[in-house]
Design a protein around this motif. Structure first.
Motif, mmCIF file in Angstrom:
data_model
loop_
_atom_site.group_PDB
_atom_site.id
_atom_site.type_symbol
_atom_site.label_atom_id
_atom_site.label_comp_id
_atom_site.label_asym_id
_atom_site.label_seq_id
_atom_site.Cartn_x
_atom_site.Cartn_y
_atom_site.Cartn_z
ATOM 1 N N TYR A 197 0.588 -1.257 -0.202
ATOM 2 C CA TYR A 197 -0.038 -0.047 0.060
ATOM 3 C C TYR A 197 0.958 1.326 -0.103
ATOM 4 O O TYR A 197 2.087 0.940 0.152
ATOM 5 C CB TYR A 197 -0.949 0.215 1.062
ATOM 6 C CG TYR A 197 -0.430 0.177 2.373
ATOM 7 C CD1 TYR A 197 -0.408 1.615 3.081
ATOM 8 C CD2 TYR A 197 0.280 -0.521 3.249
ATOM 9 C CE1 TYR A 197 0.073 2.044 4.177
ATOM 10 C CE2 TYR A 197 0.602 -0.310 4.482
ATOM 11 C CZ TYR A 197 0.513 1.039 4.992
ATOM 12 O OH TYR A 197 1.367 1.090 6.244
ATOM 13 N N ASN A 241 2.473 4.406 1.244
ATOM 14 C CA ASN A 241 2.883 4.897 2.456
ATOM 15 C C ASN A 241 4.061 5.670 2.293
ATOM 16 O O ASN A 241 4.916 5.233 2.118
ATOM 17 C CB ASN A 241 3.057 3.751 3.522
ATOM 18 C CG ASN A 241 3.602 4.200 5.024
ATOM 19 O OD1 ASN A 241 4.514 5.040 5.074
ATOM 20 N ND2 ASN A 241 2.921 3.398 6.032
ATOM 21 N N THR A 274 5.691 7.647 4.362
ATOM 22 C CA THR A 274 6.933 7.393 5.343
ATOM 23 C C THR A 274 7.867 6.374 4.932
ATOM 24 O O THR A 274 9.136 6.390 5.019
ATOM 25 C CB THR A 274 6.267 7.267 6.639
ATOM 26 O OG1 THR A 274 5.477 8.293 7.127
ATOM 27 C CG2 THR A 274 7.357 6.935 7.790
ATOM 28 N N GLN A 275 7.447 5.196 4.498
ATOM 29 C CA GLN A 275 8.084 4.028 4.127
ATOM 30 C C GLN A 275 8.845 4.159 2.821
ATOM 31 O O GLN A 275 9.804 3.674 2.468
ATOM 32 C CB GLN A 275 7.191 2.871 3.971
ATOM 33 C CG GLN A 275 6.598 2.381 5.267
ATOM 34 C CD GLN A 275 7.556 1.821 6.299
ATOM 35 O OE1 GLN A 275 8.650 1.325 5.930
ATOM 36 N NE2 GLN A 275 7.300 1.868 7.538
ATOM 37 N N ARG A 326 6.563 0.887 -3.459
ATOM 38 C CA ARG A 326 5.270 0.946 -3.225
ATOM 39 C C ARG A 326 4.431 2.116 -4.139
ATOM 40 O O ARG A 326 3.402 2.143 -4.326
ATOM 41 C CB ARG A 326 4.982 1.677 -1.799
ATOM 42 C CG ARG A 326 5.442 0.761 -0.634
ATOM 43 C CD ARG A 326 5.376 1.359 0.781
ATOM 44 N NE ARG A 326 5.877 0.401 1.710
ATOM 45 C CZ ARG A 326 4.851 -0.402 2.558
ATOM 46 N NH1 ARG A 326 3.654 -0.289 2.028
ATOM 47 N NH2 ARG A 326 5.368 -1.073 3.508
ATOM 48 N N LEU A 379 -5.368 3.997 0.464
ATOM 49 C CA LEU A 379 -4.035 3.275 0.491
ATOM 50 C C LEU A 379 -3.643 2.694 -0.736
ATOM 51 O O LEU A 379 -2.681 2.454 -1.211
ATOM 52 C CB LEU A 379 -4.221 2.234 1.531
ATOM 53 C CG LEU A 379 -4.730 2.867 2.891
ATOM 54 C CD1 LEU A 379 -4.757 1.423 4.046
ATOM 55 C CD2 LEU A 379 -3.502 3.997 3.238
#
Length: 253
Positions: free
Chosen positions: A40, A42, A44-45, A53, A116
């Motif tokens: 999904y 994200n 931050t990731q 992602r 997401l």
């Protein structure tokens, strides 16, 4: 099996690739080979190095089930209709439209943190562009009322909101709205802006993209011929189409 192989082979290349990747991704998640938590969107990731992602969030459409089947049919139908009609012999242009839409969706996704996965939004973008390019196509919603193709995204959005008011339904609606925004940006910049500026263009398909994928004239022609065989007149519409969340539509000739 032979019928399925023939049906899959006759899909235009971009549609075939997108549908296949989406089914494979969902299948791998269903078999616990990979977790949706690794796919999904994200930010931050992503900023920490999980850049995959940026792509994988476009290929997961939820768990196997009725909703997934509707999403896949929706994706297959309108992606194919665009590829074999508006973008027939213009595979690079079609791929560039998807890249443009994906980039724009990623850029505005920070405004909707509850969304997401952007695959449904990209599909909705295709529906919007298809509807604007088929303004005279008459459609009917569940036998209740008639409308023209440009209103298709709004009818689907309204029906999605009527289905429920929980957080999940609201996130679905937000994803649809993102698709409408991306679709309108593309439609205005690619179709309208050159008209009102005397031929000036902002969106150009990069030459390297044309060199990489070509135009696949033969593949588009074969797919279009198959579509025309099943639909008199070869219109860029369909007798039966389904939207996500069990939404049904029937086009009228």
């Amino acid at each position: 099996m032979a019928f399925f192989e023939e049906w899959f082979r006759l899909m235009p290349p971009v549609t075939r690739s997108y549908v296949a990747l989406s089914v494979i991704t969902t299948g791998m998640c269903a078999l616990d080979m990979i977790s949706p938590l690794k796919l999904y969107l994200n930010w931050t990731q992503i900023l920490e190095g999980q850049v995959w992602r940026l792509l994988t969030n476009f290929f997961f459409f939820g768990k196997f089930g009725l909703d997934f089947l509707f999403h896949m049919f929706f994706l297959y139908r309108y992606c194919k209709l665009l590829e074999i009609n508006s973008f027939r012999g213009k595979t690079a242009d079609f791929l560039y439209m998807l890249i443009f839409g994906s980039t724009l969706l990623l850029a505005v996704s920070r405004l909707t943190p509850g969304v997401l996965f952007l695959g449904p939004s990209l599909t909705f973008m295709m529906v919007y562009v298809w509807g604007r390019r088929n303004e005279r196509m008459a459609m009917n919603f569940l036998g209740l009322f008639n409308f023209r193709a440009p209103y298709l995204p709004w009818v689907l959005l309204l029906f999605s909101l009527i289905l429920g008011s929980n957080n999940s339904s609201q996130d679905h609606a937000k994803a649809d709205i993102l698709g409408v925004i991306a679709g309108h940006f593309y439609y205005f910049l690619y179709d309208i802006y050159p008209i009102i500026t005397g031929g000036k263009r902002i969106l150009w398909t990069p030459r390297i993209l044309s060199w990489l994928v070509g135009n696949n004239d033969e593949a588009s022609a074969v797919a279009a011929a198959v579509e025309d065989d099943g639909q008199p007149g070869g219109q860029e519409g369909n007798r039966f189409g389904w939207g996500g969340m069990g939404r049904g539509l029937r086009g009228q000739n």
